[in-house]
Design an enzyme around this catalytic site. Structure first.
Site, PDB file in Angstrom:
ATOM      1  N   ASP A 121      11.550   7.095  -3.641  1.00  0.00           N
ATOM      2  CA  ASP A 121      11.346   8.560  -4.526  1.00  0.00           C
ATOM      3  C   ASP A 121       9.816   8.933  -5.430  1.00  0.00           C
ATOM      4  OD1 ASP A 121      10.839   6.305  -6.587  1.00  0.00           O
ATOM      5  OD2 ASP A 121      13.014   6.888  -7.446  1.00  0.00           O
TER       6      ASP A 121
ATOM      7  N   ARG B 228      -2.924   0.873 -13.658  1.00  0.00           N
ATOM      8  CA  ARG B 228      -3.537  -0.251 -13.499  1.00  0.00           C
ATOM      9  C   ARG B 228      -5.306   0.010 -13.104  1.00  0.00           C
ATOM     10  NH1 ARG B 228      -0.129  -2.500  -8.896  1.00  0.00           N
ATOM     11  NH2 ARG B 228      -0.999  -1.168  -7.410  1.00  0.00           N
TER      12      ARG B 228
ATOM     13  N   ASP C 123      -0.362  -6.582   2.453  1.00  0.00           N
ATOM     14  CA  ASP C 123      -0.297  -5.510   1.818  1.00  0.00           C
ATOM     15  C   ASP C 123      -0.581  -5.848  -0.022  1.00  0.00           C
ATOM     16  OD1 ASP C 123       2.480  -5.864   2.567  1.00  0.00           O
ATOM     17  OD2 ASP C 123       2.388  -4.424   1.126  1.00  0.00           O
TER      18      ASP C 123
ATOM     19  N   ASP D  24      -0.003  -6.414  -7.442  1.00  0.00           N
ATOM     20  CA  ASP D  24       0.738  -6.019  -6.861  1.00  0.00           C
ATOM     21  C   ASP D  24       2.074  -7.277  -8.213  1.00  0.00           C
ATOM     22  OD1 ASP D  24       0.273  -3.876  -5.779  1.00  0.00           O
ATOM     23  OD2 ASP D  24       1.157  -3.925  -4.047  1.00  0.00           O
TER      24      ASP D  24
HETATM   25  P1  AMP Z   1       5.243  -2.918  -2.430  1.00  0.00           P
HETATM   26  O1  AMP Z   1       7.180  -4.144  -2.552  1.00  0.00           O
HETATM   27  O2  AMP Z   1       5.781  -2.719  -4.001  1.00  0.00           O
HETATM   28  O3  AMP Z   1       4.276  -3.650  -2.486  1.00  0.00           O
HETATM   29  O4  AMP Z   1       5.776  -2.421  -1.819  1.00  0.00           O
HETATM   30  C1  AMP Z   1       5.764  -2.113  -0.626  1.00  0.00           C
HETATM   31  C2  AMP Z   1       5.456  -0.466  -0.015  1.00  0.00           C
HETATM   32  O5  AMP Z   1       6.443   0.166  -0.729  1.00  0.00           O
HETATM   33  C3  AMP Z   1       3.984   0.072  -0.621  1.00  0.00           C
HETATM   34  O6  AMP Z   1       3.684   0.849   0.327  1.00  0.00           O
HETATM   35  C4  AMP Z   1       4.962   0.831  -2.041  1.00  0.00           C
HETATM   36  O7  AMP Z   1       4.112   1.995  -2.095  1.00  0.00           O
HETATM   37  C5  AMP Z   1       5.920   0.935  -1.086  1.00  0.00           C
HETATM   38  N1  AMP Z   1       7.025   1.166  -2.270  1.00  0.00           N
HETATM   39  C6  AMP Z   1       7.987   1.023  -3.206  1.00  0.00           C
HETATM   40  N2  AMP Z   1       8.512   0.958  -3.440  1.00  0.00           N
HETATM   41  C7  AMP Z   1       8.637   2.597  -3.465  1.00  0.00           C
HETATM   42  C8  AMP Z   1       9.060   4.031  -4.021  1.00  0.00           C
HETATM   43  N3  AMP Z   1       9.574   3.728  -5.057  1.00  0.00           N
HETATM   44  N4  AMP Z   1       8.968   4.982  -3.683  1.00  0.00           N
HETATM   45  C9  AMP Z   1       7.871   5.457  -3.317  1.00  0.00           C
HETATM   46  N5  AMP Z   1       6.663   4.280  -2.137  1.00  0.00           N
HETATM   47  C10 AMP Z   1       7.540   2.769  -2.586  1.00  0.00           C
HETATM   48 MG    MG Z   2       2.118  -3.528  -3.526  1.00  0.00          MG
END
Ligand code: AMP
Ligand code: MG
Length: 498
Positions: free
Chosen positions: A134, A185, A261, A271
């Site tokens: 979202d 950030r 990532d 992150d």
């Molecule tokens: P993360 O595990 O937080 O590093 O996120 C992994 C991927 O999922 C990244 O591409 C984030 O931008 C995407 N992501 C995580 N949470 C959301 C969210 N609520 N809405 C959109 N993208 C998300």
């Molecule tokens: Mg991430």
């Protein structure tokens, strides 16, 4: 005679001059878009130290302009908001395209050290890379990221910074509905290992080269003189990553989601999600409740750091030119990691010299800590109070152990080792206190601050952040923030939900 100086007005947010160096990359690297406004935003917290890094006066962070700009509700003059594309390996598996799914880069501004810092909103709405998400971040995870970024910086560990958390009563659905927030950030760059993997796995040789050239020119200009700058880039990122892992291990920090990532090309901690600080020492501890296999357990982090450098190396291979040269750049990881960890552990034990049997002393110490589930932070902090001769000052440390006789036997060896180098009680304690933090962001402390904030009381977030700004200071008035977690904290689980 008037002898008062006319002080310049404290610089507010209107003084920030945005550029966007990332936007100089070809258009395939990002999508330009505006953040999605959030209704009725309110300031939850702002870091004065982070504000200072971009020349903002502390008072500037309370202004309405600040809140509007750092939610994305108003566009900052000259900013060129964009979401970047990247890919990555998640839990060891190629995940394909990810990208800034809920982050929007506003651009970069002048930093007080003469460099530039990128400002990025996290939780500012959906982007073309949101996939099923979202685009929002909940207040809970935003406060955790904010507090930990600033705490890590104060511990001297490379990290992205957090300028502010701004909340809204708008809800997002997680396990239950939760209110949302936007964190701003700051880092010189948010380019990730996965940014390179993206172009490599899509066979986009030109884009891969453009990204590497951009990173080298902007953040590693000294490497331009190397015979093979791409190889030198990999070697330098490998070195920084190895050092970062050693710093994490030495303070008991667990990242929780070391996917490629989430790995910074600058060697920063990046992150913050289901991270944790080691409490009852268990090297296999898994801080991320969603990580059932324990891929990112505490004792796996160093080798995962190396694995991630290999993933970066694979992506850079076409630029470096040969497998041999790529492997050569990766080969120093263990030595870099080992040397840094050794240096940090010696400092934690107050040892000035290196002796052949030190590894045995350290191994025995960690085995004892594990056997008695000793709190990581308390152990090292209290170790600094141990004197060369046994005394009542030993009690708080000794009391952490179930097996007191085993502790006494180890302490005997430790004392002998200290005497071997003529260690002095007073100076050793001072040095150890500067290496062993008294205050770390324990999960229960974050949780308490979050629960207050969810009830619109932000004082605990502020107080906790201020305590963690000086983690090595005694701060006797805040001693309860250094204590063992209460019983209720044993049930705390931190998952990827954010
Ligand atoms: P993360 O595990 O937080 O590093 O996120 C992994 C991927 O999922 C990244 O591409 C984030 O931008 C995407 N992501 C995580 N949470 C959301 C969210 N609520 N809405 C959109 N993208 C998300
Ligand atoms: Mg991430």
């Amino acid at each position: 005679m008037n002898n008062r100086l006319a002080f310049p007005a404290a610089p507010g947010v209107e003084h920030l001059r945005f550029a966007n160096s990332f936007a100089s990359l070809p258009a395939v690297f990002y999508t330009k878009l505006m953040p999605t406004p959030i209704p009725a935003p309110y300031l939850v917290a702002a870091s004065e130290q982070a504000a200072q890094l971009i020349g903002l006066a502390p008072t500037a962070c309370a202004s309405d302009d600040f809140i509007q700009i750092f939610t994305g509700n108003h566009a900052a003059a000259d900013s060129q908001p964009l979401a970047a594309v990247y890919s990555g390996h998640q839990f060891g598996v190629w995940a394909g395209q990810l990208g800034d799914g809920r982050a929007i880069l506003l651009g970069d501004v002048a930093a007080s050290d003469g460099g530039r810092l990128e400002l990025q909103l996290k939780g500012s709405g959906a982007t073309p890379y949101s996939r099923m998400g979202d685009g929002r971040a909940v207040l809970r995870s935003s406060i955790r990221e904010y507090l930990c970024s600033e705490a890590m910086a104060a511990l001297g560990i490379p990290t992205s910074r957090a300028l502010s958390v701004i909340g809204s009563d708008q809800l997002a659905m997680r396990e239950r509905p939760e209110t949302t927030a936007v964190v701003t950030r700051m880092a010189p760059s948010f380019v990730r290992f996965g940014s390179f993997e993206h172009w490599y796995y899509n066979n986009q040789a030109e884009a891969l080269r453009a990204l590497a050239d951009y990173v080298i020119a902007g953040f590693y200009p000294e490497l331009l003189a190397a015979e093979n700058p791409y190889q030198a880039l990999l070697a330098e990122v490998t070195r920084r990553t190895a050092h970062l892992m050693a710093q994490w291990q030495a303070v008991g920090f667990m990242h929780g989601v070391m996917n490629t990532d989430n790995m910074s090309i600058l060697g920063l901690t990046l992150d913050y999600g289901p991270f944790g600080f080691m409490e009852a020492y268990d090297p296999r501890h898994i801080c991320n409740h969603s990580d059932q296999q324990g891929r990112y357990a505490y004792n796996q982090q160093p080798q995962i750091g190396h694995w991630n450098c290999f993933a970066l190396g694979q992506a850079l291979l076409p630029l470096i030119g040969s497998v041999e040269a790529t492997e050569a750049a990766l080969s120093s990881y263990q030595a870099q990691y080992g040397a840094k960890l050794d240096e940090l552990l010696h400092a934690k034990l107050g040892l000035l010299s290196h002796q052949p049997d030190d590894d045995k002393l350290l191994d025995a110490m960690f085995a004892l800590m594990q056997g008695s589930h000793v709190d990581f932070t308390l152990f090292f902090r209290r170790l600094g109070n141990l004197r060369l001769e046994q005394s009542s000052a030993d009690a708080p440390l000794r009391d952490l152990f179930i097996d007191r006789a085993a502790f006494d036997a180890w302490a005997l060896q430790y004392r002998a080792r200290l005497k071997m180098e003529n260690s002095q009680d007073h100076s050793r304690k001072l040095a150890m206190d500067a290496s062993n933090p008294k205050y770390v962001l324990r999960n229960y402390l974050a949780q308490t601050a979050i629960e207050h904030a969810q009830n619109k009381d932000f004082s605990e977030v502020k107080k906790l952040q201020q305590i963690l700004e000086n983690p090595f200071d005694e701060q006797p008035q805040h001693a309860q923030y250094a204590e063992l977690p209460p019983d209720w904290a044993a049930g705390l689980e931190v998952s990827c939900s954010s």
